[in-house]
Design a protein around this motif. Structure first.
Motif, PDB file in Angstrom:
ATOM      1  N   ALA A   5      36.965  39.955  40.082  1.00  0.00           N
ATOM      2  CA  ALA A   5      37.819  38.754  40.673  1.00  0.00           C
ATOM      3  C   ALA A   5      37.778  38.968  42.231  1.00  0.00           C
ATOM      4  O   ALA A   5      37.134  39.744  42.796  1.00  0.00           O
ATOM      5  N   ARG A   6      38.337  37.807  42.697  1.00  0.00           N
ATOM      6  CA  ARG A   6      38.482  37.831  44.360  1.00  0.00           C
ATOM      7  C   ARG A   6      40.010  37.809  44.667  1.00  0.00           C
ATOM      8  O   ARG A   6      40.896  37.639  43.771  1.00  0.00           O
ATOM      9  N   ILE A   7      40.032  38.182  45.886  1.00  0.00           N
ATOM     10  CA  ILE A   7      41.201  38.299  46.605  1.00  0.00           C
ATOM     11  C   ILE A   7      41.302  37.482  47.710  1.00  0.00           C
ATOM     12  O   ILE A   7      40.499  37.525  48.812  1.00  0.00           O
ATOM     13  N   ASP A   8      42.145  36.407  47.742  1.00  0.00           N
ATOM     14  CA  ASP A   8      42.269  35.284  48.791  1.00  0.00           C
ATOM     15  C   ASP A   8      40.786  34.665  49.289  1.00  0.00           C
ATOM     16  O   ASP A   8      40.464  34.597  50.259  1.00  0.00           O
ATOM     17  N   GLY A   9      39.983  34.836  48.197  1.00  0.00           N
ATOM     18  CA  GLY A   9      38.418  34.295  48.457  1.00  0.00           C
ATOM     19  C   GLY A   9      37.498  35.373  48.813  1.00  0.00           C
ATOM     20  O   GLY A   9      36.404  34.811  48.649  1.00  0.00           O
ATOM     21  N   PHE A  10      37.896  36.458  49.011  1.00  0.00           N
ATOM     22  CA  PHE A  10      36.914  37.584  49.236  1.00  0.00           C
ATOM     23  C   PHE A  10      36.566  38.142  47.948  1.00  0.00           C
ATOM     24  O   PHE A  10      37.527  38.427  46.870  1.00  0.00           O
ATOM     25  N   LYS A  11      34.991  38.466  47.771  1.00  0.00           N
ATOM     26  CA  LYS A  11      34.592  38.993  46.714  1.00  0.00           C
ATOM     27  C   LYS A  11      35.041  40.591  46.693  1.00  0.00           C
ATOM     28  O   LYS A  11      35.260  41.398  47.793  1.00  0.00           O
ATOM     29  N   VAL A  12      35.442  41.197  45.482  1.00  0.00           N
ATOM     30  CA  VAL A  12      35.874  42.518  45.266  1.00  0.00           C
ATOM     31  C   VAL A  12      34.807  43.323  44.644  1.00  0.00           C
ATOM     32  O   VAL A  12      34.092  42.654  43.772  1.00  0.00           O
ATOM     33  N   GLU A  13      34.248  44.402  45.327  1.00  0.00           N
ATOM     34  CA  GLU A  13      33.464  45.344  44.845  1.00  0.00           C
ATOM     35  C   GLU A  13      34.116  46.478  44.161  1.00  0.00           C
ATOM     36  O   GLU A  13      34.848  47.088  44.848  1.00  0.00           O
ATOM     37  N   VAL A  14      33.545  46.884  43.079  1.00  0.00           N
ATOM     38  CA  VAL A  14      33.896  48.016  42.299  1.00  0.00           C
ATOM     39  C   VAL A  14      32.915  49.167  42.402  1.00  0.00           C
ATOM     40  O   VAL A  14      31.884  48.870  41.737  1.00  0.00           O
ATOM     41  N   PHE A  15      33.363  50.458  42.628  1.00  0.00           N
ATOM     42  CA  PHE A  15      32.638  51.604  42.432  1.00  0.00           C
ATOM     43  C   PHE A  15      33.373  52.615  41.676  1.00  0.00           C
ATOM     44  O   PHE A  15      34.536  52.782  41.623  1.00  0.00           O
ATOM     45  N   GLU A  16      32.451  53.117  40.568  1.00  0.00           N
ATOM     46  CA  GLU A  16      32.790  54.187  39.582  1.00  0.00           C
ATOM     47  C   GLU A  16      32.385  55.530  40.229  1.00  0.00           C
ATOM     48  O   GLU A  16      31.186  55.365  40.444  1.00  0.00           O
ATOM     49  N   SER A  17      33.234  56.609  40.105  1.00  0.00           N
ATOM     50  CA  SER A  17      32.745  57.927  40.643  1.00  0.00           C
ATOM     51  C   SER A  17      33.414  58.754  39.678  1.00  0.00           C
ATOM     52  O   SER A  17      34.423  58.743  39.308  1.00  0.00           O
ATOM     53  N   VAL A  18      32.906  59.923  39.522  1.00  0.00           N
ATOM     54  CA  VAL A  18      33.364  61.147  38.671  1.00  0.00           C
ATOM     55  C   VAL A  18      33.609  62.241  39.616  1.00  0.00           C
ATOM     56  O   VAL A  18      32.512  62.794  40.310  1.00  0.00           O
ATOM     57  N   ARG A  19      34.658  62.687  39.693  1.00  0.00           N
ATOM     58  CA  ARG A  19      34.964  64.033  40.423  1.00  0.00           C
ATOM     59  C   ARG A  19      35.850  65.025  39.824  1.00  0.00           C
ATOM     60  O   ARG A  19      36.912  64.425  39.088  1.00  0.00           O
ATOM     61  N   SER A  20      35.512  66.006  39.534  1.00  0.00           N
ATOM     62  CA  SER A  20      36.290  67.314  38.999  1.00  0.00           C
ATOM     63  C   SER A  20      36.507  66.702  37.394  1.00  0.00           C
ATOM     64  O   SER A  20      37.668  66.969  36.960  1.00  0.00           O
ATOM     65  N   GLY A  21      35.554  66.181  36.637  1.00  0.00           N
ATOM     66  CA  GLY A  21      35.927  65.729  35.362  1.00  0.00           C
ATOM     67  C   GLY A  21      36.846  64.262  35.240  1.00  0.00           C
ATOM     68  O   GLY A  21      36.974  64.001  34.153  1.00  0.00           O
ATOM     69  N   LYS A  22      36.956  63.650  36.195  1.00  0.00           N
ATOM     70  CA  LYS A  22      37.761  62.360  36.218  1.00  0.00           C
ATOM     71  C   LYS A  22      37.120  61.431  36.804  1.00  0.00           C
ATOM     72  O   LYS A  22      36.146  61.464  37.703  1.00  0.00           O
ATOM     73  N   VAL A  23      37.142  60.144  36.424  1.00  0.00           N
ATOM     74  CA  VAL A  23      36.507  59.020  36.700  1.00  0.00           C
ATOM     75  C   VAL A  23      37.633  58.502  37.788  1.00  0.00           C
ATOM     76  O   VAL A  23      38.792  58.094  37.477  1.00  0.00           O
ATOM     77  N   TYR A  24      37.104  57.964  38.799  1.00  0.00           N
ATOM     78  CA  TYR A  24      38.048  57.262  39.857  1.00  0.00           C
ATOM     79  C   TYR A  24      37.217  55.942  40.181  1.00  0.00           C
ATOM     80  O   TYR A  24      36.079  55.731  40.094  1.00  0.00           O
ATOM     81  N   PHE A  25      38.301  55.164  40.432  1.00  0.00           N
ATOM     82  CA  PHE A  25      37.453  53.360  41.000  1.00  0.00           C
ATOM     83  C   PHE A  25      38.040  53.396  42.390  1.00  0.00           C
ATOM     84  O   PHE A  25      38.734  53.313  42.695  1.00  0.00           O
ATOM     85  N   ALA A  26      36.797  52.974  43.078  1.00  0.00           N
ATOM     86  CA  ALA A  26      37.101  52.659  44.525  1.00  0.00           C
ATOM     87  C   ALA A  26      36.603  51.090  44.573  1.00  0.00           C
ATOM     88  O   ALA A  26      35.931  50.821  43.866  1.00  0.00           O
ATOM     89  N   VAL A  27      37.609  50.433  45.132  1.00  0.00           N
ATOM     90  CA  VAL A  27      37.357  48.983  45.144  1.00  0.00           C
ATOM     91  C   VAL A  27      37.537  48.641  46.745  1.00  0.00           C
ATOM     92  O   VAL A  27      38.214  49.354  47.431  1.00  0.00           O
ATOM     93  N   ARG A  28      36.770  47.753  47.226  1.00  0.00           N
ATOM     94  CA  ARG A  28      36.740  47.030  48.450  1.00  0.00           C
ATOM     95  C   ARG A  28      36.471  45.767  48.770  1.00  0.00           C
ATOM     96  O   ARG A  28      35.817  45.098  47.684  1.00  0.00           O
ATOM     97  N   LEU A  29      36.916  45.075  49.621  1.00  0.00           N
ATOM     98  CA  LEU A  29      36.298  43.534  49.937  1.00  0.00           C
ATOM     99  C   LEU A  29      34.944  43.630  50.428  1.00  0.00           C
ATOM    100  O   LEU A  29      34.954  44.173  51.652  1.00  0.00           O
TER     101      LEU A  29
END
Length: 97
Positions: A5-29
Motif C-alpha cells: 500500500a501507499r501512505i499519502d501517495g508514497f510507495k511503501v517498501e517492506v523488508f523481512e529479516s530474521v534475527r534470533s529466530g524471530k521474523v521482523y518487518f522493516a518498512v520505509r517510504l
C-alpha cells in the motif's frame, strides 16, 4: 522485498529479516527514506510508519513548510518529446546520407 500500500501517495517498501529466530518487518517510504519503522508483524510496522509520517508532516507544517510529496511519474513524456523534436527537424539532404 515487497511493495504494498501507499501512505499519502508514497510507495511503501517492506523488508523481512530474521534475527534470533524471530521474523521482523522493516518498512520505509521509498521516496522519503528517513521515514522508516520496524515491528514484529507487518500490520504493526505499517501503523508505526503511518505515525512516523504524521510526525514528519506536522514538523514541516509547524515550521511553515509544505510537507513533502511523492515525485510525479511522467511516464514516457520525455521520450515522446524527443520523438516530436526529431520529427519536426527538416529531413537530411541526400548528399549527407
Amino acid at each position: 522485498m515487497k511493495r504494498i500500500a501507499r501512505i499519502d501517495g508514497f510507495k511503501v517498501e517492506v523488508f523481512e529479516s530474521v534475527r534470533s529466530g524471530k521474523v521482523y518487518f522493516a518498512v520505509r517510504l521509498i521516496d522519503y527514506p528517513s521515514a522508516k519503522a520496524e515491528a514484529n508483524s507487518l500490520p504493526d510496522a505499517l501503523v508505526q510508519l503511518r505515525l512516523k509520517w504524521i510526525e514528519i508532516k506536522e514538523a514541516y507544517q509547524n515550521q511553515g513548510f509544505k510537507p513533502p510529496r511523492p515525485p510525479r511519474s511522467r511516464g514516457n513524456q520525455r521520450a515522446l518529446a524527443t520523438l516530436r523534436w526529431l520529427a519536426s527537424r527538416p529531413p537530411l539532404s541526400p548528399d549527407i546520407l
